[in-house]
Design an enzyme around this catalytic site. Structure first.
Site, PDB file in Angstrom:
ATOM      1  N   ASP A  33     -72.674  65.340   0.468  1.00 21.80           N
ATOM      2  CA  ASP A  33     -71.849  65.445  -0.739  1.00 21.80           C
ATOM      3  C   ASP A  33     -70.371  65.651  -0.389  1.00 21.80           C
ATOM      4  OD1 ASP A  33     -71.409  65.431  -3.448  1.00 21.80           O
ATOM      5  OD2 ASP A  33     -71.856  67.559  -3.718  1.00 21.80           O
ATOM      6  N   ASN A  81     -77.223  58.796  -9.926  1.00 21.37           N
ATOM      7  CA  ASN A  81     -75.894  58.281  -9.582  1.00 21.37           C
ATOM      8  C   ASN A  81     -75.526  56.989 -10.328  1.00 21.37           C
ATOM      9  OD1 ASN A  81     -76.028  59.459  -6.125  1.00 21.37           O
ATOM     10  ND2 ASN A  81     -74.958  60.356  -7.871  1.00 21.37           N
TER      11      ASN A  81
END
Ligand code: IPE
Ligand code: IPE
Ligand code: MG
Length: 251
Positions: A33, A81
């Protein structure tokens, strides 16, 4: 303990930093991330962060392989996502496809066995084919098992497993933890021992929900493009300092 003279460069560096090679986590999962933040801080488009994150992944994977880690699973694109702007989603799909094509030779030369996890039927065909080719080509390699989680969601994976059971005509008594485990995307891969998330975020974002039930969690502050090989060693050392209890009273 392995003979000191037999250690490769990666192992020597890790031992010097205090890692015990006899107690390595067998399976490491990584939530990579912070690519977007890393790029934004530098005035770059988010996709530049994803491209740099890819370089980090490449070096972390080869290093983990040299270190003797048996399984590495990385979260490349989550089932959630798709909510991102279309150009970012498209850019990520292209980047993963290009990487799968470009890196296949290196993976194979390094004895890496490539696997995938996720609903591949929903990703662009070119990407799906590139991933399938990687899996097939490296199927008999004996080095690290590298699983790319693409369009992966932990809940979706559990739903898919339960659907598989239902389609086999399972009765309530047939629905056991073992039966569900056997129908996950990669039932032959052992559960992760260590889950790492970068960019300081203290949440799990739907990654390996079932398998990660007893994984040790390490959150590293730096964004993924800045995560170094030393940071991987540090996370493994932190793992070795934990006491795993699995609901018992510990050692
Ligand atoms: C992780 O970085 C990569 C993917 C989710 C594909 P992010 O893109 O989530 O980066 P931040 O969290 O916005 O900084
Ligand atoms: C998790 O990161 C998914 C990947 C790393 C591929 P996100 O950036 O998507 O997670 P949230 O949205 O911060 O929970
Ligand atoms: Mg993020």
């Amino acid at each position: 303990m392995a003979e000191v003279t037999n250690l490769n460069e990666a192992q020597e560096a890790a031992v010097a930093a205090g890692l015990d090679l006899e107690r390595l986590p067998a399976h490491i999962g990584i939530i990579m991330d912070g690519n977007g933040r890393w790029a934004t801080e530098r005035g770059l488009p988010r996709l530049a962060g994803h491209r740099d994150g890819y370089k980090t992944l490449r070096s972390v994977l080869l290093f983990a392989n040299d270190l003797g880690i048996r399984y590495l699973t990385v979260y490349a694109f989550s089932a959630e996502n798709w909510r991102r702007p279309e150009d970012e989603v498209h850019g990520l799909m292209s980047l993963i496809e290009q990487a799968a094509v470009d890196e296949l030779r290196v993976m194979h030369q390094n004895n890496v066995r490539v696997r995938v996890a996720g609903r591949l039927n929903e990703v662009p065909e070119g990407l799906r084919r590139a991933l399938e080719r990687g899996v097939e080509t490296t199927a008999f390699n004996t080095g690290i098992v590298f699983t790319l989680a693409v369009n992966y969601g932990g809940r979706a994976e559990i739903v898919d497993a339960v659907r598989a059971l239902a389609s086999e005509g399972a009765t309530p008594d047939d629905i056991t933890e073992e039966a569900i485990s056997k129908r996950l995307y990669n039932p032959d891969i052992p559960e992760p021992d260590l889950l790492i998330r970068t960019a300081g975020e203290m949440r799990w974002s739907n990654f390996l929900l079932w398998q990660g039930a007893y994984a040790e969690l390490v959150v590293a502050d730096m964004p993924w493009p800045a995560f170094s090989l030393d940071d991987l060693v540090s996370a493994c050392i932190e793992y070795q300092n934990r006491t795993r209890k699995f609901g018992g009273v510990g050692r």
